[in-house]
Design an enzyme around this catalytic site. Structure first.
Site, PDB file in Angstrom:
ATOM      1  N   HIS A  79       1.767   5.222  -1.630  1.00  0.00           N
ATOM      2  CA  HIS A  79       1.451   6.437  -2.403  1.00  0.00           C
ATOM      3  C   HIS A  79       2.763   7.024  -2.926  1.00  0.00           C
ATOM      4  CE1 HIS A  79      -2.756   6.680  -1.000  1.00  0.00           C
ATOM      5  NE2 HIS A  79      -2.265   6.117   0.090  1.00  0.00           N
ATOM      6  N   LYS A 135      -8.740  -0.244  -6.234  1.00  0.00           N
ATOM      7  CA  LYS A 135      -8.858   0.381  -4.905  1.00  0.00           C
ATOM      8  C   LYS A 135     -10.165   1.163  -4.803  1.00  0.00           C
ATOM      9  CE  LYS A 135      -7.594   2.119  -0.898  1.00  0.00           C
ATOM     10  NZ  LYS A 135      -6.529   3.062  -0.613  1.00  0.00           N
ATOM     11  N   ASN A 164      -4.854   7.345  -6.158  1.00  0.00           N
ATOM     12  CA  ASN A 164      -5.576   8.595  -5.831  1.00  0.00           C
ATOM     13  C   ASN A 164      -4.775   9.837  -6.227  1.00  0.00           C
ATOM     14  OD1 ASN A 164      -3.721   8.045  -3.710  1.00  0.00           O
ATOM     15  ND2 ASN A 164      -4.936   9.164  -2.208  1.00  0.00           N
ATOM     16  N   ASP A 169       1.264   2.466   3.554  1.00  0.00           N
ATOM     17  CA  ASP A 169       0.452   3.664   3.373  1.00  0.00           C
ATOM     18  C   ASP A 169       1.317   4.913   3.495  1.00  0.00           C
ATOM     19  OD1 ASP A 169      -1.780   5.109   2.705  1.00  0.00           O
ATOM     20  OD2 ASP A 169      -2.709   5.017   4.687  1.00  0.00           O
ATOM     21  N   ALA A 208      -3.705  14.680   5.596  1.00  0.00           N
ATOM     22  CA  ALA A 208      -3.559  13.374   6.245  1.00  0.00           C
ATOM     23  C   ALA A 208      -2.523  12.532   5.515  1.00  0.00           C
ATOM     24  CB  ALA A 208      -4.899  12.643   6.260  1.00  0.00           C
ATOM     25  N   HIS A 267       0.877  -1.190   0.000  1.00  0.00           N
ATOM     26  CA  HIS A 267       0.000   0.000   0.000  1.00  0.00           C
ATOM     27  C   HIS A 267       0.902   1.224   0.000  1.00  0.00           C
ATOM     28  CE1 HIS A 267      -3.899   2.070   1.389  1.00  0.00           C
ATOM     29  NE2 HIS A 267      -3.010   3.026   1.109  1.00  0.00           N
ATOM     30  N   HIS A 288     -10.526   1.267   1.277  1.00  0.00           N
ATOM     31  CA  HIS A 288     -10.327   2.197   2.398  1.00  0.00           C
ATOM     32  C   HIS A 288     -11.618   2.150   3.209  1.00  0.00           C
ATOM     33  CE1 HIS A 288      -8.661   6.010   4.234  1.00  0.00           C
ATOM     34  NE2 HIS A 288      -9.863   5.886   4.782  1.00  0.00           N
ATOM     35  N   HIS A 345      -4.946  -0.773   5.586  1.00  0.00           N
ATOM     36  CA  HIS A 345      -4.485  -0.050   6.782  1.00  0.00           C
ATOM     37  C   HIS A 345      -5.439  -0.199   7.970  1.00  0.00           C
ATOM     38  CE1 HIS A 345      -7.179   2.870   4.995  1.00  0.00           C
ATOM     39  NE2 HIS A 345      -6.319   3.259   4.093  1.00  0.00           N
TER      40      HIS A 345
HETATM   41  O1  DOR Z   1      -3.517   9.388   5.715  1.00  0.00           O
HETATM   42  C1  DOR Z   1      -3.821   9.079   4.575  1.00  0.00           C
HETATM   43  N1  DOR Z   1      -3.216   9.639   3.509  1.00  0.00           N
HETATM   44  N2  DOR Z   1      -4.783   8.188   4.396  1.00  0.00           N
HETATM   45  C2  DOR Z   1      -5.268   7.917   3.172  1.00  0.00           C
HETATM   46  O2  DOR Z   1      -6.156   7.116   3.077  1.00  0.00           O
HETATM   47  C3  DOR Z   1      -4.766   8.609   1.987  1.00  0.00           C
HETATM   48  C4  DOR Z   1      -3.430   9.113   2.209  1.00  0.00           C
HETATM   49  C5  DOR Z   1      -3.020  10.120   1.156  1.00  0.00           C
HETATM   50  O3  DOR Z   1      -3.188   9.822  -0.039  1.00  0.00           O
HETATM   51  O4  DOR Z   1      -2.539  11.178   1.523  1.00  0.00           O
HETATM   52 ZN    ZN Z   2      -3.375   5.022   1.388  1.00  0.00          ZN
END
Ligand code: DOR
Ligand code: ZN
Length: 336
Positions: free
Chosen positions: A14, A95, A40, A240, A256, A12, A134, A168
């Site tokens: 990004h 996803k 995303n 994550d 976040a 997972h 999610h 997560h």
């Molecule tokens: O804390 C997070 N950041 N949770 C998520 O589900 C997405 C991620 C983000 O893409 O920044």
């Molecule tokens: Zn994520």
């Protein structure tokens, strides 16, 4: 002391795009043999031209390291069977985000009406494409994951042949659902193994530890640790790792995400060693994912040694990692 991991995987991840991709992709590619790349972006990855172009940008940003980006699509309820059949060759999973629940998820699913989702989920089940979710409701922040568990159970019951990954997980309750449905699996992050809400907001507010789902209670963390330390066969490591520019984190409205990719393996080794669980790290960071997803990652050995790692204050000047400025007991000695 040393230990060598065979093809560690981050299921997972990004990697973002543009300048951020250039900074973070080499860091994951150095330490891991592969990762499941989240879709995303803005706009989200919803067609195969986007998947192919994003994969190419990742490969260019990675440099020479051995690393396989396992691509995903952003779930849409109107994907056609023909599209999904073609997509199967290009992606490892799809996803699903509830609409608006986290970063760049505005185009996600509203309402979780099974009749609306069923056509795509049925085809995914037939084609063997796993669904990553999610799982958070729009309720009170501490209850969002537990409120979503009935949705997981409904999906798992309606599509018993569809592999569903609870991404997560942060609660003992979510881990409980693993035991009730053969087709439910889960990823656990590094930060949720380390922190509870206390580390985020119990003292001074720590924006670099703010993420979705928010870290929970000590007993939840204990349950996550137990599952990870024994390498529960339905649980995989998924960092994550979610980098944001420093100004987006140190802001009145903090984005976040915890950026953990460059510290993930040393910090996992430190924690697993402290709990006498080093022998299960290989299964948690690779073998379970290979079995669950049926993948054979590229050959890569990553050797960790018990020599301290001083974590940089930032990468590329503007991205702050977890443990910034601190010392971890383990470091990556070599990889290749
Ligand atoms: O804390 C997070 N950041 N949770 C998520 O589900 C997405 C991620 C983000 O893409 O920044
Ligand atoms: Zn994520």
């Amino acid at each position: 002391m040393e230990m060598t991991l065979d093809a560690p995987l981050d299921m997972h991840l990004h990697l973002r795009d543009g300048e951020m991709l250039e900074i973070v992709a080499p860091l994951s590619a150095k330490d891991f043999a592969g990762g499941l790349i989240m879709p995303n972006l803005v706009p989200p990855v919803t067609d195969l031209a986007m998947v192919r172009a994003y994969r190419k940008r990742i490969e260019e940003a990675m440099g020479e390291a051995v690393f396989k980006p396992y691509m995903t699509l952003f779930f849409k309820a109107d994907y056609s069977p023909a599209f999904l059949e073609e997509a199967r060759e290009e992606i490892l999973a799809i996803k699903l985000y509830p609409a608006g629940i986290t970063t760049n998820s505005e185009g996600g699913v509203k309402g979780f009406d099974l009749a609306t989702l069923s056509p795509v989920l049925g085809v995914m089940s037939d084609l063997g494409i796993p669904l990553c979710v999610h799982g958070e409701s729009d309720g009170f922040v501490m209850d969002r994951e537990s409120e979503f568990i009935p949705v997981y159970e409904r999906l798992a019951g309606a599509f018993p042949d569809l592999k569903i990954v609870m991404e997560h997980v942060t609660t003992a309750a979510a881990l409980g659902a693993l035991e009730r449905h053969e087709n439910l699996y889960a990823t656990i992050t590094l930060h949720h193994l380390y922190i509870t809400l206390d580390e985020v907001a119990g003292g001074l507010l720590r924006p670099h530890l703010f993420c979705k789902p928010i870290a929970k209670r000590p007993e939840d963390r204990a349950a996550l640790r137990e599952a990870a330390f024994k390498a529960h066969p339905k649980v995989m490591f998924g960092s994550d790792s979610a980098p944001h520019p420093r100004e987006a984190k140190e802001a009145p409205g903090c984005a976040a995400g915890v950026f953990t990719a460059p510290v993930a393996l040393p910090a996992l080794a430190q924690l697993f060693e402290a709990h006498g669980a080093l022998e299960n790290l290989q299964a948690f960071v690779s073998d379970n994912a290979r079995r669950i997803y049926g993948i054979e990652p590229p050959a890569k050995k990553v050797t960790l040694q018990k020599t301290p790692m001083r974590v940089p204050a930032g990468y590329g000047e503007a991205v702050v990692p977890m443990f910034a400025g601190e010392e971890l007991a383990w470091s990556v000695a070599r990889a290749g």
